[in-house]
Structure formats: structure tokens, C-alpha cells
Motif scaffolding. Structure first.
Motif, PDB file in Angstrom:
ATOM      1  N   THR A 161      45.164 -26.411 -18.492  1.00 27.69           N
ATOM      2  CA  THR A 161      46.071 -27.525 -19.519  1.00 27.69           C
ATOM      3  C   THR A 161      47.834 -26.817 -20.246  1.00 27.69           C
ATOM      4  N   ILE A 162      47.484 -25.755 -19.485  1.00 29.89           N
ATOM      5  CA  ILE A 162      48.697 -25.072 -19.973  1.00 29.89           C
ATOM      6  C   ILE A 162      49.989 -25.669 -18.553  1.00 29.89           C
TER       7      ILE A 162
ATOM      8  N   ALA B 271      52.834 -28.563 -18.866  1.00 33.77           N
ATOM      9  CA  ALA B 271      53.827 -28.496 -18.314  1.00 33.77           C
ATOM     10  C   ALA B 271      54.396 -29.426 -17.115  1.00 33.77           C
ATOM     11  N   ALA B 272      53.002 -30.084 -16.704  1.00 41.44           N
ATOM     12  CA  ALA B 272      53.092 -31.487 -15.743  1.00 41.44           C
ATOM     13  C   ALA B 272      53.629 -32.746 -17.172  1.00 41.44           C
TER      14      ALA B 272
ATOM     15  N   ALA C 212      51.126 -38.187 -24.670  1.00 40.48           N
ATOM     16  CA  ALA C 212      50.533 -37.888 -23.513  1.00 40.48           C
ATOM     17  C   ALA C 212      50.984 -36.525 -23.754  1.00 40.48           C
ATOM     18  N   THR C 213      52.261 -36.208 -23.950  1.00 41.20           N
ATOM     19  CA  THR C 213      52.951 -34.970 -24.640  1.00 41.20           C
ATOM     20  C   THR C 213      53.039 -34.175 -24.908  1.00 41.20           C
ATOM     21  N   GLN C 214      52.817 -34.501 -26.306  1.00 39.79           N
ATOM     22  CA  GLN C 214      51.914 -34.043 -27.319  1.00 39.79           C
ATOM     23  C   GLN C 214      50.987 -33.724 -27.919  1.00 39.79           C
TER      24      GLN C 214
ATOM     25  N   ALA D  74      46.152 -29.809 -26.546  1.00 36.15           N
ATOM     26  CA  ALA D  74      45.284 -29.362 -25.680  1.00 36.15           C
ATOM     27  C   ALA D  74      45.157 -28.023 -25.084  1.00 36.15           C
ATOM     28  N   ALA D  75      46.438 -27.764 -24.921  1.00 36.65           N
ATOM     29  CA  ALA D  75      46.521 -25.939 -24.233  1.00 36.65           C
ATOM     30  C   ALA D  75      46.527 -25.341 -25.861  1.00 36.65           C
ATOM     31  N   PHE D  76      47.310 -25.613 -26.390  1.00 36.40           N
ATOM     32  CA  PHE D  76      47.774 -24.781 -28.236  1.00 36.40           C
ATOM     33  C   PHE D  76      46.062 -24.017 -28.535  1.00 36.40           C
TER      34      PHE D  76
END
Length: 387
Positions: free
Chosen positions: A12-13, A17-18, A47-49, A54-56
Motif C-alpha cells: 500500500t505504501i 508513492a506510485a 486515486a492518490t488520496q 489505504a497505506a495509512f
């Protein structure tokens, strides 16, 4: 790949980043004011948010283990019990396994520091079946190093039921909170004696927080904890069978359960360490109706009501809290002030700390040492001497 896996955190990170890098690269190409370009910019931002969120979420869940499998996360946990089978002798090196417990695996060296059981102890991954209630529970049993040492070959050990917060898991107790490793450290520091730890989730019934209650017309979970589980462990491992040989320790909901079981079943348990627990008879969307809409039944499960209105049980209790950051500080002090002999209550109050793993990890070692001090002490065989 489970929700609490390190792999999911990495994935997810990397995706976040991608997406972030892709947004920076594509943004100039979408600078025009056309509808297509506007939709493209909105899509990139969303998509970025979403990837960052999701990573958080993955990082937070990895840290606190709110959800350890997809059924927990999606709310698709099905009721039922684990399959219990007689254990073949070859897999039962740590004890004679009866039909009430089946051992699925042994080891846990990464969690205790080494693979030599006589130095580090051993974790057994088991299923426990209740003969009285018909309930079953997956558990992890930590056997201390002395259990495997020749001088203790005929020794019975004190046992402690370790209960996670809801909807926690045995993995949470053995890994994230490190109960076996913390006990090992306390033993090496001469602050605690060897104990058998039975690490369990309070979620005996899938998807339901029973609060360790004998639910009227429903699952008899108090009976499972106070009778079925000790009977199964007694028949399987070299543990003490008398009251002074049994204790409880838990965090959050598990702390409430530990204290409640000790108070309601003082003929089985001698002591309980309640880490960051509460005292009222909780009933909310996670519990459903536990008390049959009866105030009398709810009062019986309300620990503050019990300490005020019923004779004090002959048990010892440790209550942990924090002066700031914990909602249970005032109730903890109130409960301790109301306790009378023969009940003995000790408190461990940190200056500050939240309702979280970081705070509990600091309190677990001292709580295990306290619990060990209030249970019977196992003795090694006295070496033979010659004149």
C-alpha cells in the motif's frame, strides 16, 4: 496476505508513492480546461488520496491489530467451533493430550528468542473444546523453559489465562504485546516465577462480544472460561489444579473479563491483573442483548455494582490505568477504594498513557510479576545428596 501483514503495508505504501509520482508527472499534461482534462485531474487526485488513506490504514492496523483477517474487516465471520481431534502421541511431547485439546503446531521461537525449549520455552498452537458448554476456542499455550528442564520433570506449574481485548487474537497477545517474551524477561530478572500462559481471544462466539458472560438462553461463555478451559488444561498439561495455582490477566475487554471471572469464580481463580479494563456491564452493537433485558442479570455482571452490593470475594486484583489519557482512571480509583477484605486490590497508575498497545506493553511486565507473586510457586526437585 492478511490485513495485519507487513507485506500489505509495503504494497500500500508503494502504491501510494506510485500514484503520487504519477500525479506529479501527469498533471502538466492535464492542464487544459476541457472536460476530459478536468475529469483526469479529479481522477488522479482521488486515486492518490485513496492510496494514501489505504497505506495509512494498513500501517495503523499493523501497529494496533484491529483486524487480523479479512472476515473480521468485512464483517463476514461465521459462527462455529474449531474441529477437535485426539492428538497423536508424537505431537504431544509437552504433555498427554486428551480429547479436550488438540495441538496443531509448536514452536514460536521468533516470539520468545530462540528454538531451545529448555532455555526459551515453547508456544503450542491449540484448539480447546468445552465439554460442558460445547464451545471451542483457538488458543496459544506458552510453556516456560522450566517445563522442559529435567529438574522440573514432575513439577506442576501455575497457570494464567491471558485474554485479549475485543476483537483481539492470541497472535496479538504473543506477538504485538509479547506476553511470553515479557514473562521470560521477568523470570530472568528474578521478578517472576515460571507460569503456563493460555492466550485467548474473548471472541469465543464468532462476531459476538459476549463480555465473558453466561448469556441467558445463549452461549455460556463464563462457564467456558471458568470451568471448561481450566479442566481441559488440567487434563493436558502439568499445571496446578488448586485455586492458588490459577490466575487471569487481560487488556481492555480482556481486563474486564479477567477481573469479572476472578470475582465470580473465586473458587477457581486466586488473582487477576486487569490492564486498562472497565467495570460496567457493557452492552452495545458489538454485544447484542447479553442480559435478557434484566437489570438483575446486568447488575450481576457489573463489577462496580458487585463491589458495592455483594460480599467481597477472597481474591487479589491488580488494576492498571493512567492519570491522563485513560478514561478508566476515576472508576479504577473508585473501585479500589470500595474493595474490602478478604479482597485485596493493588493499582498501577502511570502518569500518562492511552488505551493502546504502547501503554499496555509497559504495564505487562510488572503485571506478570505481580500475578506470579500472588500464585503458588512451582518447585524443582531437590537434587539427591550422598554422605
Amino acid at each position: 496476505m492478511n490485513p495485519d501483514s507487513s507485506a500489505l503495508v509495503v504494497v500500500t505504501i508503494a502504491l501510494a508513492a506510485a500514484f503520487f509520482a504519477g500525479t506529479l508527472r501527469a498533471w502538466p499534461k492535464l492542464a487544459k480546461r476541457s472536460a476530459d482534462h478536468l475529469a483526469g485531474r479529479i481522477g488522479l487526485l482521488l486515486a492518490t488520496q485513496l492510496s494514501v488513506l489505504a497505506a495509512f490504514a494498513a500501517v495503523v492496523n499493523k501497529q494496533f491489530e484491529f483486524y487480523t483477517n479479512w472476515d473480521d474487516l468485512l464483517g463476514t465471520v461465521q459462527g462455529g467451533t474449531a474441529t477437535v481431534a485426539d492428538q497423536a502421541p508424537a505431537a504431544a511431547a509437552a504433555g498427554v493430550v486428551g480429547p479436550q485439546i488438540s495441538v496443531h503446531a509448536t514452536g514460536g521461537s521468533a516470539l520468545v528468542g530462540g528454538s531451545d525449549p529448555s532455555r526459551y520455552g515453547e508456544i503450542q498452537y491449540v484448539a480447546i473444546h468445552g465439554l460442558r458448554t460445547g464451545l471451542s476456542e483457538s488458543a496459544q499455550v506458552y510453556l516456560p523453559p522450566q517445563y522442559f528442564q529435567r529438574s522440573y520433570a514432575k513439577t506442576q506449574f501455575p497457570a494464567a489465562i491471558v485474554i485479549a481485548g475485543y476483537p483481539g487474537t492470541p497472535d496479538e497477545l504473543s506477538s504485538s504485546l509479547g506476553f511470553p517474551k515479557q514473562l521470560l524477561a521477568e523470570m530472568r530478572a528474578k521478578q517472576a516465577g515460571p507460569m503456563v500462559l493460555i492466550m485467548v481471544s474473548p471472541e469465543v462466539v464468532g462476531g459476538l462480544d459476549t463480555e465473558c458472560t453466561d448469556v441467558p438462553g445463549g452461549p455460556q461463555t463464563e462457564t467456558f472460561w471458568a470451568q471448561d478451559l481450566p479442566t481441559a488444561v488440567d487434563s493436558t498439561y502439568r499445571v496446578m489444579t488448586w485455586t492458588k495455582g490459577w490466575g487471569l490477566i487481560g487488556v481492555s475487554t480482556g481486563g474486564y473479563c479477567a477481573l469479572k471471572l476472578a470475582m465470580m469464580d473465586s473458587d477457581r481463580f486466586a488473582a487477576a491483573a486487569d490492564i486498562s479494563g472497565y467495570f460496567d456491564a457493557l452492552q452495545d452493537h458489538t454485544t447484542g442483548t447479553l442480559y435478557a433485558n434484566s437489570q438483575d442479570v446486568r447488575d450481576e455482571n457489573d463489577l462496580m455494582w458487585r463491589i458495592e452490593h455483594l460480599p467481597p470475594p477472597p481474591v487479589s486484583a491488580l488494576l492498571t490505568t493512567s492519570k491522563t489519557g485513560e478514561a478508566n482512571y476515576q472508576p479504577t480509583m473508585q473501585f479500589a477504594a470500595l474493595a474490602k477484605a478478604p479482597m485485596q486490590v493493588s493499582t498501577l497508575a502511570e502518569p500518562e498513557g492511552g488505551h493502546n498497545f504502547a501503554t499496555w506493553s509497559v504495564e505487562i511486565g510488572p503485571a506478570l510479576a505481580w500475578l506470579s507473586d500472588h500464585l503458588a510457586t512451582p518447585r524443582a526437585a531437590t537434587p539427591a545428596t550422598t554422605d
